[in-house]
Design a protein around this motif. Structure first.
Motif, short mmCIF file in Angstrom:
data_model
loop_
_atom_site.label_atom_id
_atom_site.label_comp_id
_atom_site.label_asym_id
_atom_site.label_seq_id
_atom_site.Cartn_x
_atom_site.Cartn_y
_atom_site.Cartn_z
N ASP A 165 55.41 -1.38 14.24
CA ASP A 165 55.77 -0.26 15.09
C ASP A 165 55.69 1.01 14.25
O ASP A 165 56.42 1.16 13.26
N PRO A 166 54.82 1.96 14.56
CA PRO A 166 54.68 3.17 13.73
C PRO A 166 55.94 4.01 13.68
O PRO A 166 56.07 4.87 12.81
N ALA A 167 56.88 3.77 14.58
CA ALA A 167 58.14 4.50 14.52
C ALA A 167 58.88 4.23 13.21
O ALA A 167 59.67 5.06 12.75
N HIS A 199 56.92 1.10 22.76
CA HIS A 199 56.80 -0.10 21.95
C HIS A 199 55.38 -0.24 21.40
O HIS A 199 54.82 -1.32 21.37
N GLU A 200 54.83 0.85 20.98
CA GLU A 200 53.48 0.83 20.44
C GLU A 200 53.43 0.00 19.16
O GLU A 200 54.37 -0.02 18.36
N ARG A 201 52.33 -0.69 18.97
CA ARG A 201 52.11 -1.46 17.76
C ARG A 201 50.75 -1.06 17.19
O ARG A 201 49.80 -0.83 17.96
N LYS A 227 48.10 -6.35 21.20
CA LYS A 227 46.82 -5.98 20.61
C LYS A 227 46.09 -4.99 21.52
O LYS A 227 46.43 -4.80 22.68
N ASN A 228 45.02 -4.41 20.91
CA ASN A 228 44.07 -3.58 21.65
C ASN A 228 44.76 -2.39 22.33
O ASN A 228 44.36 -1.97 23.41
#
Length: 316
Positions: free
Chosen positions: A40-42, A25-27, A15-16
């Motif tokens: 995951d925007p990927a 590993h962005e969420r 989060k955050n």
């Protein structure tokens, strides 16, 4: 349902995180129909031709999170439908489960710019799936019929000054052979004939007629009617009436018809101003019948009340 490695419910992911960061590993948290999805925007950027692929692409110019850092997207799409959409981003297939409307899934795919065809959709309800695919095929097919067959007939009517037309669709094998002295009584004065077995078969289905109506309305046409009616093709027999008058009986076949209009001032064309229908050539009905007319009475002049008070009394 087991959590998938590429997306999970809120509370199990990170989060955050800054929405502008591009960590491996962005969420991001999505809010859809009151339900949170951490994704995951990927997954989306792997499909750049879809709406979510463009929203979460490198630029993200038109994507902004709310005060909580969540992205409120897909307004009007239910959470259960969005789960199916996420399946597409994971494996390239929209697996429509029981209890999920195929038509709603179709609307979601149109909104999110996801290709909806048999290569991307799997559904147990084959009837509902084939209905949607048939609608797609009918739209593409009628576009061809419209440009190649219907529009030339409309243009021919327009060049004669007409602003509406009634087109009867006959098969390629139909033969129209009318008696010139005794033509059949036709309800439509400006009917035009179009020979096309393919268009005749297309209009057999009421769903196709509904698709055609919608497309014609999108093109700006009005008073659209598409249906099936009886059309006289050839003489069946001739009856002799008392007095030597003959009556021709025609053979009627059930064929589709299209009726439409492109008139702009439709309301004014049907309005009759009775102050403007006086004829100078025929002053009145009695004259037109050849009867003697009486001389018109001289109308009494209108006298103002003030004139009555001022004028002298007539002599007794």
């Amino acid at each position: 349902m087991a959590a998938r490695p590429d997306f999970q419910r809120e509370g199990r992911g990170e989060k955050n995180l800054s929405p502008l960061s591009r960590l491996p590993h962005e969420r991001v948290t999505l809010m859809v129909d009151g339900t949170h999805f951490v994704v995951d925007p990927a997954l989306f950027t792997a499909h750049p031709d879809t709406m979510l692929g463009r929203m979460f692409g490198p630029a993200r110019h038109f994507t902004r999170p709310n005060a909580k850092g969540e992205y409120e997207i897909a307004e009007g799409i239910g959470a259960s439908i969005f789960k199916v959409v996420l399946d597409f981003y994971k494996g390239g297939i929209l697996q429509c489960p029981e209890g999920v409307s195929v038509s709603e899934l179709r609307e979601a795919c149109d909104y999110l710019c996801i290709n909806f065809d048999y290569s991307t959709v799997r559904c147990r309800d084959l009837s509902a799936l084939l209905h949607e695919l048939s609608n797609d095929g009918a739209k593409r097919q009628f576009d061809v019929f419209l440009e190649e067959l219907v529009v030339p007939v409309m243009v021919s009517s327009a060049q004669e000054g007409e602003r509406e037309c009634h087109i009867v669709v006959l098969t390629d094998d139909d033969i129209v052979d009318w008696d010139h002295d005794n033509p059949p009584p036709m309800g439509e004065e400006y009917s035009q004939i179009l020979y096309s077995t393919k268009l005749y078969r297309f209009f057999k289905y009421i769903e196709n007629r509904d698709v055609a109506k919608a497309l014609l309305k999108e093109r700006g046409l009005k008073n659209i009617r598409i249906g099936i009616e009886g059309y006289p093709t050839c003489k069946e027999k001739v009856k002799r009436r008392p007095g030597g008058r003959s009556e021709v009986i025609y053979n009627y076949v059930q064929r589709p018809f299209i009726q439409l209009s492109w008139e702009k001032e439709e309301g004014k064309s049907r309005h009759v101003d009775f102050q403007c229908v006086r004829s100078k050539s025929v002053p009145n009905l009695i004259t037109s019948l050849g009867e003697p007319t009486r001389p018109a009475a001289t109308p009494n002049p209108q006298v103002d009340e003030l004139d009555r008070l001022i004028s002298p009394d007539p002599p007794c």
